[in-house]
Design a protein around this motif. Structure first.
Motif, mmCIF file in Angstrom:
data_model
loop_
_atom_site.group_PDB
_atom_site.id
_atom_site.type_symbol
_atom_site.label_atom_id
_atom_site.label_comp_id
_atom_site.label_asym_id
_atom_site.label_seq_id
_atom_site.Cartn_x
_atom_site.Cartn_y
_atom_site.Cartn_z
ATOM 1 N N TYR A 1 49.783 56.559 44.481
ATOM 2 C CA TYR A 1 49.654 55.111 44.303
ATOM 3 C C TYR A 1 48.317 54.671 44.882
ATOM 4 O O TYR A 1 47.970 55.024 46.010
ATOM 5 N N HIS A 2 47.563 53.887 44.083
ATOM 6 C CA HIS A 2 46.215 53.467 44.469
ATOM 7 C C HIS A 2 46.154 51.945 44.492
ATOM 8 O O HIS A 2 46.524 51.279 43.526
ATOM 9 N N LEU A 3 45.671 51.389 45.607
ATOM 10 C CA LEU A 3 45.688 49.957 45.830
ATOM 11 C C LEU A 3 44.293 49.360 45.700
ATOM 12 O O LEU A 3 43.291 50.023 46.009
ATOM 13 N N GLY A 4 44.241 48.098 45.270
ATOM 14 C CA GLY A 4 42.988 47.362 45.167
ATOM 15 C C GLY A 4 42.930 46.533 43.900
ATOM 16 O O GLY A 4 43.617 46.813 42.914
ATOM 17 N N THR B 1 49.537 42.594 37.118
ATOM 18 C CA THR B 1 50.540 43.572 36.702
ATOM 19 C C THR B 1 49.857 44.822 36.166
ATOM 20 O O THR B 1 48.997 44.744 35.304
ATOM 21 N N TYR B 2 50.257 45.948 36.683
ATOM 22 C CA TYR B 2 49.817 47.225 36.120
ATOM 23 C C TYR B 2 51.032 48.088 35.849
ATOM 24 O O TYR B 2 52.019 48.039 36.564
ATOM 25 N N GLN B 3 50.922 48.898 34.846
ATOM 26 C CA GLN B 3 51.882 49.978 34.690
ATOM 27 C C GLN B 3 51.305 51.195 35.403
ATOM 28 O O GLN B 3 50.101 51.302 35.612
ATOM 29 N N VAL C 1 48.219 49.518 42.096
ATOM 30 C CA VAL C 1 48.884 48.390 42.748
ATOM 31 C C VAL C 1 47.828 47.370 43.167
ATOM 32 O O VAL C 1 46.830 47.738 43.793
ATOM 33 N N PRO C 2 47.999 46.088 42.845
ATOM 34 C CA PRO C 2 47.009 45.092 43.265
ATOM 35 C C PRO C 2 46.975 44.917 44.773
ATOM 36 O O PRO C 2 48.006 44.976 45.447
ATOM 37 N N TYR D 1 39.976 44.428 48.287
ATOM 38 C CA TYR D 1 39.417 45.744 48.007
ATOM 39 C C TYR D 1 39.200 45.912 46.501
ATOM 40 O O TYR D 1 39.893 45.287 45.690
ATOM 41 N N GLU D 2 38.253 46.776 46.159
ATOM 42 C CA GLU D 2 38.021 47.088 44.755
ATOM 43 C C GLU D 2 39.233 47.791 44.151
ATOM 44 O O GLU D 2 40.026 48.425 44.859
ATOM 45 N N PHE D 3 39.336 47.694 42.858
ATOM 46 C CA PHE D 3 40.450 48.297 42.133
ATOM 47 C C PHE D 3 40.564 49.785 42.458
ATOM 48 O O PHE D 3 39.591 50.548 42.369
ATOM 49 N N GLY D 4 41.769 50.220 42.860
ATOM 50 C CA GLY D 4 42.055 51.637 43.063
ATOM 51 C C GLY D 4 41.270 52.294 44.168
ATOM 52 O O GLY D 4 41.091 53.517 44.153
ATOM 53 N N SER D 5 40.819 51.534 45.170
ATOM 54 C CA SER D 5 39.873 52.119 46.121
ATOM 55 C C SER D 5 40.530 52.800 47.315
ATOM 56 O O SER D 5 39.855 53.477 48.076
ATOM 57 N N PHE D 6 41.843 52.633 47.528
ATOM 58 C CA PHE D 6 42.497 53.442 48.559
ATOM 59 C C PHE D 6 43.943 53.696 48.137
ATOM 60 O O PHE D 6 44.565 52.886 47.442
ATOM 61 N N GLY D 7 44.487 54.871 48.559
ATOM 62 C CA GLY D 7 45.838 55.212 48.146
ATOM 63 C C GLY D 7 46.246 56.600 48.569
ATOM 64 O O GLY D 7 45.435 57.408 49.024
#
Length: 739
Positions: A630-633, A638-640, A644-645, A649-655
């Motif tokens: 799971y990647h947050l940012g 809503t994402y499939q 995860v929003p 942070y930038e999209f998908g930048s930590f997880g």
């Protein structure tokens, strides 16, 4: 002998004249109420003064809003009672079909928040809809308030004999409605062209009666009225060119054409008292100003108060008028249920939507919520009901007319920083293979092509079968600066092209259209390439693999709105057991991944709302594939999949494989449909976030300010987000419903 005959005849003639004189002493008064949309609420104020003068109304007739006010008055309500009922009817939502979200079918809670408008498809032709909506929400409430007369099919037998006018769209002729189901007649008379869909009765397609007869004086005289009191809220002059700047204004102008002709002027001259409220400063859709409009009706009628009292003095006291009463929430037992008119939908399906069963104790709210719930399926053109007394409870008769249109083309638009601009084309078809099935296919054309196919056989609370297939693609460029992402173990910067396919076969049961539980099997395919792998910008294929997993899910959606909720609770839980993969890039081993999301929204004041959210994902077993983490940012709603929003942070930048997240959103409605929000979120990611190093070890935090507007084309929001962790900030603009 001849003298005797003449004497007898004289006696009969004198008796006859005497009888006529007595009848004339008791004037039969008819009231005529014109159409005029929201302006017609002034009729209630005029009726208050007519009652104050002591007049007994013997006959009443009207057109459009005059029909609605007149019909409910004929059902036995006083003007004061009507004034109290008006805000409960929700006329301000008359043109929105605003059935409460909690009553929408579970699948439509999201579908209704994707499309701007829809076009019916019949015989392979795309048609122009007969109106923006069906006006079911108000009509169902009117049905509740007229329940005590629903068994009366002859309007002459109402507490006050009643008539209303509609227009036959087939030939343009007037249709005088004196019989039938009262709520349907009122709906037909007020079917404002292009704004509300027509009503089909027998072989007629009926729309607003104001097109042909907005002031039915002659029809009320024919009922037996000696004199007429007319209340007219229609325009007495045509609008200027610059004033024709909206659809309601243009429709009002068309209706005004026939109101200023010689024939209509002659009708006005037939009234004994003509009352004209000065409501020209209001539009036909200004229902929100109902209290001011009613007061204008009072003031206009008070000018005629003395004349009204003179008419009342010529009437005998009416001791027989039946008075209506407000619908009460008393419980009653369902003794019998009779359903007719259903061809493609089983009686069991309809009973489940209505939530009716024999021997069940329900109250009026429960029953009419069921009517709204059935209306929201869009399977039926009309829903008529009658409640009568049985031996041990109530007998409920439901008569349905099914919607003849089975297919629709629906459209939507959207823009956000990740998926860019997109136009949504949807084709939805019902009863394709089975009576209660539906196939819905979304195609998104724009910066990133996507599709989403759903086939569902709806069996209500019984197990329903569904098949879902979707594809999404996007590109994101992220630097992993002190982020703790499993992507950063590979490299410090990603410029990732991401493609994901999902195919799922599942069974599902829904309870009360808010709670769903199900299980099934899913196939996932992920293909991802990184454009920044080497200094020469050569592309490396990160992953190109298939995954098979059984899955379970449980969801509860009780939010009153999706984008700017002010109350409600949301729960979404799912788990996948990844059993097999052809992954050659990472060492795949079977593992279980579960995710839970909770949101609770509560109003603090009338315009101030707080929303608390918590999320968590836990993995059992070993997973070395970062694309299944799971990647947050980012701030997309809503994402499939695995993204995860997280504001700041930038999209998908930590997880990682596991994460914990909590958020707080404070929302204030600055103006109607304008919202200012302050948002804070905090999260932690890791391999074992519940037990490793404590819950608050190495947490990330982010904050945002957001201004959002609710529009007919969907929400628009501008967001400023920042994090003190790495002193970064971001601006983002989103337009339209998410899809």
């Amino acid at each position: 002998m001849q003298k005797w005959v003449l004497s007898i005849l004289s006696i009969f003639i004198l008796a006859s004249l005497s009888a006529q004189k007595i009848e004339k002493d008791d004037l039969k008064v008819g009231v005529v109420l014109s159409g005029g949309g929201a302006k017609g609420l002034a009729h209630i104020g005029a009726l208050k003064v007519i009652e104050e003068a002591g007049i007994r109304i013997d006959y009443i007739g009207g057109t459009s809003m005059g029909a609605i006010v007149g019909g409910m008055y004929a059902a036995g309500y006083s003007a004061d009672e009507l004034e109290q009922i008006v805000p409960k009817l929700g006329f301000d939502q008359y043109l929105e079909d605003a059935i409460p979200r909690k009553l929408l079918p579970f699948d439509k809670k999201l579908a209704n928040d994707k499309y701007v408008f829809k076009l019916p498809i019949k015989d392979k032709n795309i048609l122009i809809p007969g109106g923006i909506n069906k006006g079911y929400n108000v009509m169902n409430k009117i049905a509740r308030y007229t329940e005590h007369v629903n068994s009366i099919q002859d309007f002459n037998k109402l507490p006050i004999p009643f008539v209303c006018i509609a227009t036959n769209l087939v030939n343009g002729e007037q249709v005088t409605l004196r019989k039938g189901y009262l709520p349907v007649a009122l709906r037909a008379s007020s079917a404002y062209p292009t704004l509300l869909t027509p009503v089909e009765i027998e072989d007629k397609i009926l729309v607003d009666g104001g097109i042909v007869n907005n002031f039915p004086v002659d029809e009320v005289l024919e009922m037996g009225a000696d004199i007429i009191i007319g209340v007219d809220v229609s325009s007495n002059k045509l609008k200027l060119k610059d004033e024709l700047n909206s659809l309601p204004a243009m429709i009002d102008q068309m209706i005004s054409f026939q109101m200023i002709n010689d024939e209509t002027q002659a009708k006005k001259e037939k009234t004994a008292i003509y009352i004209r409220p000065e409501v020209m400063n209001y539009s036909v859709t200004d229902f929100v100003h109902y209290d001011s409009i009613i007061q204008i009706g009072v003031e206009a009628a008070e000018w005629q108060l003395e004349a009204l009292k003179k008419i009342a003095a010529q009437q005998k006291e009416n001791k027989n008028k039946i008075k209506a009463s407000y619908p009460r929430d008393e419980f009653f037992t369902v003794e019998a249920i009779h359903i007719s008119g259903n061809e493609n939908y089983s009686s069991a399906y309809i009973k489940e939507k209505l939530q009716l069963r024999l021997g069940k104790r329900i109250n009026a709210d429960d029953f009419y919520n069921g009517i709204d719930r059935l209306s929201a399926t869009n399977h039926f053109r009309s829903i008529e009901h009658q409640i009568s007394n049985g031996k041990t409870g109530k007998i409920i008769d439901i008569h349905l007319s099914e919607n003849r249109v089975k297919s629709y083309l629906q459209l939507g638009v959207h823009y956000d920083p990740l998926f860019k601009s997109g136009v949504l084309l949807n084709i939805t078809t019902r009863t394709l293979l089975f009576k209660n099935d539906q196939l819905s296919t979304d195609f998104v054309i724009g910066g990133k092509f996507r599709y989403n196919l759903n086939y569902f056989i709806d069996n209500g609370v019984n197990a329903s079968l569904g098949l879902q297939s979707n594809y999404q693609t996007f590109n994101f460029n992220t630097e992993f600066i002190d982020s703790g992402s499993t992507f950063s173990d590979i490299m410090n910067n990603l410029n990732l092209d991401y493609d994901e396919y999902n195919n799922r076969l599942y069974i599902q049961a829904v309870y009360r259209d808010n709670f769903a539980v199900g299980m099934g099997g899913q196939h996932k395919r992920i293909k991802a390439t990184n454009e920044n792998f080497t200094e020469q910008s050569h592309t490396e294929l990160f992953v190109n693999s298939d995954y098979i997993s059984p899955c379970i899910f449980i969801s509860y959606d009780g939010l009153n709105e999706r984008y700017f909720p002010t109350r409600g609770f949301l729960f979404d839980g799912k788990a996948h057991w990844y059993l097999w993969s052809d992954d050659v890039y990472y060492d795949f081993k079977p593992f279980v991944s579960g995710q839970v999301k909770i949101k609770y929204t509560l109003p603090l004041t009338k315009h101030f709302t707080a929303q608390i959210g918590s999320e968590a994902a836990i993995s059992l077993g070993s997973n070395d594939n970062p694309f299944l983490d799971y990647h947050l940012g980012g701030d997309n709603d809503t994402y499939q999949g695995q993204f995860v929003p997280f504001y700041g942070y930038e999209f998908g930048s930590f997880g990682n494989t596991d994460y914990l997240k909590t958020s707080l959103k404070l929302q204030y409605e600055v103006y109607p449909k304008h919202y200012l929000s302050a948002i804070g979120n905090i999260a932690r990611v890791g391999k074992d976030v519940l037990f490793e190093n404590g819950l608050f070890y190495d947490t990330k935090q982010g904050y945002a300010l957001q201004y959002g507007i609710k529009t007919i084309a969907g929400p628009i929001s501008l967001t400023y987000a920042f994090t003190p962790d790495i002193k970064n900030d971001f601006w983002s603009l989103k337009i339209g419903y998410w899809f």
